[in-house]
Design a protein around this motif. Structure first.
Motif, PDB file in Angstrom:
ATOM      1  N   ASN A   1      29.953 -75.945 -34.633  1.00  0.00           N
ATOM      2  CA  ASN A   1      29.312 -77.237 -34.361  1.00  0.00           C
ATOM      3  C   ASN A   1      28.471 -77.629 -35.580  1.00  0.00           C
ATOM      4  OD1 ASN A   1      27.697 -79.342 -33.559  1.00  0.00           O
ATOM      5  ND2 ASN A   1      26.969 -78.378 -31.673  1.00  0.00           N
ATOM      6  N   PRO A   2      28.799 -78.711 -36.249  1.00  0.00           N
ATOM      7  CA  PRO A   2      28.046 -79.067 -37.462  1.00  0.00           C
ATOM      8  C   PRO A   2      26.673 -79.660 -37.164  1.00  0.00           C
ATOM      9  CG  PRO A   2      29.708 -80.730 -37.002  1.00  0.00           C
ATOM     10  CD  PRO A   2      29.898 -79.654 -35.979  1.00  0.00           C
ATOM     11  N   TRP A   3      26.420 -79.984 -35.918  1.00  0.00           N
ATOM     12  CA  TRP A   3      25.126 -80.533 -35.525  1.00  0.00           C
ATOM     13  C   TRP A   3      24.339 -79.483 -34.737  1.00  0.00           C
ATOM     14  CZ3 TRP A   3      29.485 -83.771 -33.814  1.00  0.00           C
ATOM     15  CH2 TRP A   3      29.833 -84.763 -34.747  1.00  0.00           C
ATOM     16  N   THR A   4      23.304 -79.922 -34.048  1.00  0.00           N
ATOM     17  CA  THR A   4      22.523 -78.979 -33.240  1.00  0.00           C
ATOM     18  C   THR A   4      23.244 -78.701 -31.920  1.00  0.00           C
ATOM     19  OG1 THR A   4      21.307 -80.916 -32.470  1.00  0.00           O
ATOM     20  CG2 THR A   4      20.230 -79.529 -34.127  1.00  0.00           C
TER      21      THR A   4
ATOM     22  N   GLY B   1      40.614 -90.672 -39.780  1.00  0.00           N
ATOM     23  CA  GLY B   1      39.260 -91.096 -40.139  1.00  0.00           C
ATOM     24  C   GLY B   1      38.366 -91.146 -38.922  1.00  0.00           C
ATOM     25  N   PRO B   2      37.052 -91.245 -39.154  1.00  0.00           N
ATOM     26  CA  PRO B   2      36.110 -91.253 -38.025  1.00  0.00           C
ATOM     27  C   PRO B   2      36.348 -92.409 -37.066  1.00  0.00           C
ATOM     28  CG  PRO B   2      35.005 -91.797 -40.105  1.00  0.00           C
ATOM     29  CD  PRO B   2      36.371 -91.312 -40.448  1.00  0.00           C
ATOM     30  N   ASP B   3      36.716 -93.558 -37.597  1.00  0.00           N
ATOM     31  CA  ASP B   3      36.929 -94.704 -36.715  1.00  0.00           C
ATOM     32  C   ASP B   3      38.112 -94.458 -35.775  1.00  0.00           C
ATOM     33  OD1 ASP B   3      36.065 -97.471 -36.086  1.00  0.00           O
ATOM     34  OD2 ASP B   3      38.168 -97.879 -36.575  1.00  0.00           O
ATOM     35  N   ASP B   4      39.209 -93.920 -36.346  1.00  0.00           N
ATOM     36  CA  ASP B   4      40.382 -93.637 -35.512  1.00  0.00           C
ATOM     37  C   ASP B   4      40.084 -92.564 -34.473  1.00  0.00           C
ATOM     38  OD1 ASP B   4      41.928 -95.504 -36.679  1.00  0.00           O
ATOM     39  OD2 ASP B   4      43.218 -94.121 -37.805  1.00  0.00           O
ATOM     40  N   ILE B   5      39.366 -91.533 -34.890  1.00  0.00           N
ATOM     41  CA  ILE B   5      39.038 -90.445 -33.954  1.00  0.00           C
ATOM     42  C   ILE B   5      38.232 -90.985 -32.780  1.00  0.00           C
ATOM     43  CG2 ILE B   5      37.652 -88.350 -33.664  1.00  0.00           C
ATOM     44  CD1 ILE B   5      38.359 -87.675 -36.623  1.00  0.00           C
TER      45      ILE B   5
ATOM     46  N   ALA C   1      35.095 -83.352 -38.961  1.00  0.00           N
ATOM     47  CA  ALA C   1      35.515 -84.560 -39.684  1.00  0.00           C
ATOM     48  C   ALA C   1      34.468 -85.664 -39.545  1.00  0.00           C
ATOM     49  CB  ALA C   1      36.865 -85.039 -39.148  1.00  0.00           C
ATOM     50  N   LEU C   2      33.934 -85.823 -38.358  1.00  0.00           N
ATOM     51  CA  LEU C   2      32.914 -86.861 -38.140  1.00  0.00           C
ATOM     52  C   LEU C   2      31.644 -86.527 -38.916  1.00  0.00           C
ATOM     53  CD1 LEU C   2      33.507 -87.306 -34.292  1.00  0.00           C
ATOM     54  CD2 LEU C   2      34.072 -88.974 -36.078  1.00  0.00           C
ATOM     55  N   HIS C   3      31.288 -85.264 -38.917  1.00  0.00           N
ATOM     56  CA  HIS C   3      30.098 -84.827 -39.668  1.00  0.00           C
ATOM     57  C   HIS C   3      30.313 -85.034 -41.167  1.00  0.00           C
ATOM     58  CE1 HIS C   3      27.500 -81.747 -41.643  1.00  0.00           C
ATOM     59  NE2 HIS C   3      26.619 -82.271 -40.805  1.00  0.00           N
ATOM     60  N   ASN C   4      31.487 -84.662 -41.638  1.00  0.00           N
ATOM     61  CA  ASN C   4      31.771 -84.823 -43.068  1.00  0.00           C
ATOM     62  C   ASN C   4      31.762 -86.290 -43.493  1.00  0.00           C
ATOM     63  OD1 ASN C   4      32.011 -82.093 -43.254  1.00  0.00           O
ATOM     64  ND2 ASN C   4      34.251 -82.057 -43.224  1.00  0.00           N
ATOM     65  N   ALA C   5      32.056 -87.167 -42.537  1.00  0.00           N
ATOM     66  CA  ALA C   5      32.028 -88.610 -42.830  1.00  0.00           C
ATOM     67  C   ALA C   5      30.604 -89.162 -42.786  1.00  0.00           C
ATOM     68  CB  ALA C   5      32.914 -89.350 -41.841  1.00  0.00           C
ATOM     69  N   GLY C   6      29.652 -88.292 -42.530  1.00  0.00           N
ATOM     70  CA  GLY C   6      28.244 -88.703 -42.570  1.00  0.00           C
ATOM     71  C   GLY C   6      27.677 -89.142 -41.232  1.00  0.00           C
TER      72      GLY C   6
ATOM     73  N   LYS D   1      25.088 -87.067 -34.562  1.00  0.00           N
ATOM     74  CA  LYS D   1      25.483 -87.067 -33.145  1.00  0.00           C
ATOM     75  C   LYS D   1      25.114 -88.410 -32.505  1.00  0.00           C
ATOM     76  CE  LYS D   1      24.980 -82.918 -30.960  1.00  0.00           C
ATOM     77  NZ  LYS D   1      24.385 -81.936 -30.025  1.00  0.00           N
ATOM     78  N   ARG D   2      23.980 -88.960 -32.927  1.00  0.00           N
ATOM     79  CA  ARG D   2      23.560 -90.265 -32.397  1.00  0.00           C
ATOM     80  C   ARG D   2      24.559 -91.361 -32.775  1.00  0.00           C
ATOM     81  NH1 ARG D   2      21.011 -92.504 -28.268  1.00  0.00           N
ATOM     82  NH2 ARG D   2      20.618 -94.670 -28.741  1.00  0.00           N
ATOM     83  N   ASP D   3      25.058 -91.292 -34.020  1.00  0.00           N
ATOM     84  CA  ASP D   3      26.075 -92.267 -34.444  1.00  0.00           C
ATOM     85  C   ASP D   3      27.313 -92.178 -33.552  1.00  0.00           C
ATOM     86  OD1 ASP D   3      24.501 -93.074 -36.613  1.00  0.00           O
ATOM     87  OD2 ASP D   3      25.378 -91.555 -37.935  1.00  0.00           O
ATOM     88  N   VAL D   4      27.697 -90.941 -33.241  1.00  0.00           N
ATOM     89  CA  VAL D   4      28.877 -90.742 -32.391  1.00  0.00           C
ATOM     90  C   VAL D   4      28.642 -91.361 -31.023  1.00  0.00           C
ATOM     91  CG1 VAL D   4      30.289 -88.983 -31.226  1.00  0.00           C
ATOM     92  CG2 VAL D   4      29.607 -88.660 -33.620  1.00  0.00           C
ATOM     93  N   GLN D   5      27.455 -91.119 -30.461  1.00  0.00           N
ATOM     94  CA  GLN D   5      27.137 -91.704 -29.145  1.00  0.00           C
ATOM     95  C   GLN D   5      27.224 -93.226 -29.186  1.00  0.00           C
ATOM     96  OE1 GLN D   5      23.242 -89.612 -28.900  1.00  0.00           O
ATOM     97  NE2 GLN D   5      23.817 -89.193 -26.780  1.00  0.00           N
TER      98      GLN D   5
END
Lengths: 71, 339
Positions: free
Chosen positions: B187-190, B223-227, B257-262, B265-269
């Motif tokens: 897990n690249p985040w907390t 890419g993050p958008d597609d994922i 991949a999402l973490h590597n794209a910068g 976790k909040r952005d993902v939410q």
């Protein structure tokens, strides 16, 4: 407090178990055929009116009478 | 359960079979064979809990059954647990018994909701709780039996007997067991429990009120958008009683991949919330009105949840373009106190 349980027939047994857990094994029950979720307002009202007599009886009968009829 | 049941048999195999038949006839199983909860084994499990046998853990609805440590131990033995799983079972039970979890509804409703257990911290390694490849499938004793113990307790203590108190129209295969660990190592985040205020070295279990399991294959998106679009479009608004939420278990490849794209976790939410939405005219009028009352819908669009905060994100599973979405209600997190 005078109380009547309103339920569909499919859930009557479940409702009576719940009532027994809560200490009211002889609770008066007004029952209508399942399901009711698909009914429009007019049909639902008709079902309610069909139960009115039982509901009034349950709210006005003595506890002894309710126990006698439910036993 | 009756105390002191004696079963006589000419062989171990016969004794096991007779126990299964007897326990099944009594309505004490989930339909599968159980391990006989002998006095010695129950005592061993109680000892492993670090608690006294008659300590009360919870009162469970609808039957108002008292789950003491001994009762928990009996069901954990039956489920096939190891003694050292007891602290996890007890912590999870404490969580589901919290009134905010609304177990009273889960136990009797026509919907198929069931606890989903997400386990964090060192206990995952200590107990070999699978959090990587196949973590929600068969093959791992801890995952299989901890959830099963919870189900047996809900049934035998709380009284959620199918067709009697539990009125779930269909039930759910998830009701046998629904447990995994978070894949904290990848897990690249907390980790989830750290987000909830626990230390990384703490062990914790989070119990979610879950109703489904949706595996989302990642398709061709890279890419993050597609994922995120692929995940969000498989999380349509649904009838969750107006107060529901969503748990997304990101697979390790997608999380990285999402973490590597910068992305945080909040952005993902936030991005999932924006995209998990559909026009109101797709839906029945009553449903739209309910979702509007719950703050999930405006005049044109219904979102999956009322707020981005209601989309919970954790990381689990093994390599591959796969993610899991679980419709959840409230959750409770409890620390696991290992002896």
């Amino acid at each position: 407090m005078p109380t009547v349980m309103i339920t569909t027939d499919a859930f009557n047994g479940f409702g009576r178990l719940q009532a027994r857990i809560k200490g009211c094994p002889h609770i008066a029950t007004a029952e209508t055929p399942n399901p009711i979720r698909n009914l429009d307002r007019a049909s639902l009202r008709q079902r309610a009116e069909q139960m009115l007599e039982t509901i009034v009886w349950g709210l006005t009968a003595s506890p002894e009478e309710i126990v006698r009829r439910r036993s | 359960m009756a105390a002191g049941v004696q079963i006589e048999a000419g062989s171990v195999a016969q004794a096991l079979l007779k126990t299964y038949e007897y326990f099944y006839d009594q309505g004490w199983t989930d339909g599968l064979p159980v391990v006989p909860p002998t006095k010695e084994m129950v005592e061993q499990f109680v000892q492993a809990s670090g608690r006294k046998a008659n300590d009360s853990i919870a009162i469970l609805p609808p039957r108002s059954g008292r789950a003491t440590v001994e009762v928990v131990a009996i069901n954990a033995v039956m489920a096939g647990c190891r003694p050292e799983y007891m602290p996890v079972v007890i912590a999870a039970l404490d969580g589901i018994a919290d009134p905010a979890f609304r177990l009273n509804v889960m136990q009797v409703t026509t919907a198929p909701s069931t606890p989903f257990l997400l386990i964090n911290g060192p206990v995952r390694k200590q107990l070999d709780i699978n959090c990587a490849t196949g973590c929600l499938g068969p093959g791992w004793r801890a995952n299989a039996t901890i959830g099963r113990a919870i189900r047996l307790i809900m049934q035998n203590v709380g009284g959620a007997i199918p067709g009697v108190y539990s009125m779930a129209s269909f039930g759910s295969p998830l009701r046998y067991t629904y447990v995994c660990g978070e894949n904290e190592e990848e897990n690249p985040w907390t980790p989830f429990h750290v987000d909830k205020g626990f230390g990384k070295s703490d062990s914790a279990v989070t119990v979610f009120r879950a109703t489904n399991y949706v595996n989302i294959s990642g398709g061709m998106g890279v890419g993050p958008d597609d994922i995120l679009r692929q995940i969000a479009t498989q999380m349509p608004p649904m009838d969750g009683g107006g107060r529901d939420a969503a748990l997304v278990l990101l697979g390790v490849n997608h999380a990285q991949a999402l973490h590597n794209a910068g992305l945080t976790k909040r952005d993902v939410q936030e991005r999932l919330w924006e995209r998990a939405a559909l026009p109101v005219d797709y839906f029945a009028r009553d449903f739209v009105e309910m979702e509007q009352r719950a703050g999930k819908a405006g005049l044109e669009v219904i979102h999956r949840t009322a707020r981005p905060d209601d989309i919970y994100v954790a990381v689990a599973g093994g390599p591959g373009p796969q993610d899991v979405y679980i419709a959840v209600g409230g959750y409770q997190t409890r620390q696991i106190m290992m002896g």
